[in-house]
Design a protein around this motif. Structure first.
Motif, PDB file in Angstrom:
ATOM      1  N   SER A   1      76.851  25.261  51.112  1.00 28.06           N
ATOM      2  CA  SER A   1      77.203  23.929  50.296  1.00 28.06           C
ATOM      3  C   SER A   1      77.275  24.150  48.647  1.00 28.06           C
ATOM      4  CB  SER A   1      76.197  22.903  50.338  1.00 28.06           C
ATOM      5  OG  SER A   1      74.949  23.323  49.915  1.00 28.06           O
TER       6      SER A   1
ATOM      7  N   HIS B   1      76.933  20.401  56.160  1.00 29.36           N
ATOM      8  CA  HIS B   1      76.203  21.709  55.695  1.00 29.36           C
ATOM      9  C   HIS B   1      74.703  21.556  56.108  1.00 29.36           C
ATOM     10  CE1 HIS B   1      79.867  22.979  54.092  1.00 29.36           C
ATOM     11  NE2 HIS B   1      79.710  21.921  52.950  1.00 29.36           N
TER      12      HIS B   1
ATOM     13  N   ARG C   1      69.203  14.645  55.536  1.00 30.85           N
ATOM     14  CA  ARG C   1      70.775  14.458  55.732  1.00 30.85           C
ATOM     15  C   ARG C   1      71.239  14.752  57.076  1.00 30.85           C
ATOM     16  NH1 ARG C   1      73.558  16.677  49.929  1.00 30.85           N
ATOM     17  NH2 ARG C   1      72.222  15.476  48.634  1.00 30.85           N
ATOM     18  N   HIS C   2      70.699  15.713  57.757  1.00 31.07           N
ATOM     19  CA  HIS C   2      71.097  16.095  59.199  1.00 31.07           C
ATOM     20  C   HIS C   2      70.690  14.911  59.966  1.00 31.07           C
ATOM     21  CE1 HIS C   2      71.580  17.747  63.071  1.00 31.07           C
ATOM     22  NE2 HIS C   2      70.299  17.406  63.359  1.00 31.07           N
TER      23      HIS C   2
ATOM     24  N   THR D   1      75.118  12.779  57.371  1.00 37.43           N
ATOM     25  CA  THR D   1      75.793  12.667  56.082  1.00 37.43           C
ATOM     26  C   THR D   1      76.230  13.774  55.586  1.00 37.43           C
ATOM     27  OG1 THR D   1      73.871  12.699  54.683  1.00 37.43           O
ATOM     28  CG2 THR D   1      74.689  10.279  55.526  1.00 37.43           C
ATOM     29  N   ASP D   2      75.835  14.868  56.179  1.00 35.75           N
ATOM     30  CA  ASP D   2      76.002  16.296  55.326  1.00 35.75           C
ATOM     31  C   ASP D   2      76.372  17.380  56.511  1.00 35.75           C
ATOM     32  OD1 ASP D   2      76.104  18.936  54.015  1.00 35.75           O
ATOM     33  OD2 ASP D   2      74.465  17.912  52.744  1.00 35.75           O
TER      34      ASP D   2
ATOM     35  N   TYR E   1      71.257  26.913  53.379  1.00 34.58           N
ATOM     36  CA  TYR E   1      72.034  25.891  52.989  1.00 34.58           C
ATOM     37  C   TYR E   1      72.942  25.735  51.609  1.00 34.58           C
ATOM     38  CZ  TYR E   1      73.098  21.005  51.526  1.00 34.58           C
ATOM     39  OH  TYR E   1      73.689  19.735  51.272  1.00 34.58           O
TER      40      TYR E   1
END
Length: 301
Positions: free
Chosen positions: A199, A219, A211-212, A216-217, A195
């Motif tokens: 990122s 990466h 976050r996955h 929202t992200d 990661y």
């Protein structure tokens, strides 16, 4: 044997358990510090101290003790290897414990004890499973094979060591001397490094996963997708060779629920069974207790 004695030998703590063999009732669980920084001989003396304390508190004298160890007893050399408590490497631990305690000693590494405990006392207990593969995916990657309630240690004592199968020949160098081992691809620290490489940001795996889930992200999503594909490729080789009835996933990475759905789904791409996966994947039931329960179970076999 009326009572089963087990010892989980960790880098910071040593835990002893005494279990009533027939009923499974726990008579006592006791921990003391390992104090590994004081060296191998001190670890042996700490084990002797703990056994004496448990004998005094229970009034029970063991006839055999099983040990879960942070490494493997080499079947040929009869010395320890692959121990992350490095002062144990090269030492005749089984012989030294037999001389100290004057009883039968059985030993297996922590991954094997995890697999044995979950097969006989935990998640797979009531499934009538002939072959159980126990997976550790945490700081490192390891595993253990249990067939008909017995650990399969193997000729070299490395049965189940899937953490050091090469998954990516161009991957990160591993302490074992190879590159791209499973452990260097999808252990917790490896995923966090993956990661960071995408990122430029350092995050713990738990936050990456959240976050996955939150979408929202990108990466984070790429990292979790990398985990799913890598896990599926790696575990499919175990299924293709051993074809276990049950696979129990343990360690911090196994808390990612998508492994049991999307991860298992992706195995279809690699399994030699017309894209059909019937292996049962389970979460562990025994948690941190698996090591000491598995150690106790060693003396029943």
């Amino acid at each position: 044997m009326k009572y089963l004695w087990g010892v989980d030998l960790g880098g910071t703590k040593i835990e002893c358990i005494v279990i009533e063999a027939e009923s499974g009732e726990i008579l006592i669980r006791k921990r003391i510090d390992t104090e590994a920084d004081k060296g191998y001989k001190h670890i042996i003396s700490q084990i002797g101290l703990l056994i004496n304390i448990v004998k005094e508190e229970t009034g029970v004298t063991p006839t055999a003790i099983g040990f879960s160890t942070p490494g493997t007893l080499d079947p040929g050399l009869q010395t320890m290897k692959n121990c992350n408590t490095v002062c144990m490497n090269g030492q005749p631990m089984k012989k030294d414990l037999e001389e100290l305690l004057k009883i039968r000693i059985e030993m297996a590494n922590d991954a094997n004890c995890f697999a044995l405990a979950e097969a006989t006392m935990g998640a797979a207990k009531d499934l009538d499973a002939e072959v159980v593969f126990g997976v550790i995916m945490g700081t490192g990657v390891g595993g253990g094979v249990v067939v008909n309630g017995k650990v399969i240690g193997g000729k070299h004592g490395i049965g189940g060591e899937w953490g050091h199968i090469v998954l990516d020949v161009d991957g990160e160098a591993c302490y074992c001397g190879k590159s791209g081992c499973n452990e260097k691809v999808f252990a917790g620290p490896a995923l966090e490094r993956y990661y960071e490489g995408l990122s430029g940001q350092k995050l713990r795996l738990k936050e990456i996963y959240q976050r996955h889930l939150d979408h929202t992200d990108p990466h984070a999503t790429a990292t979790i997708d990398h985990l799913m594909t890598s896990f599926a490729r790696a575990i499919s080789s175990i299924i293709n060779v051993l074809d276990p009835d049950v696979i129990v996933l343990g360690g911090g990475v196994s808390n990612i629920d998508l492994l049991y759905t999307e991860g298992v789904k992706q195995i279809e791409n690699y399994i030699f069974n017309n894209r059909k996966v019937e292996t049962v994947f389970l979460k562990p039931l025994l948690g941190d207790s698996a090591g000491v329960f598995g150690a106790a179970e060693l003396v029943r076999n």
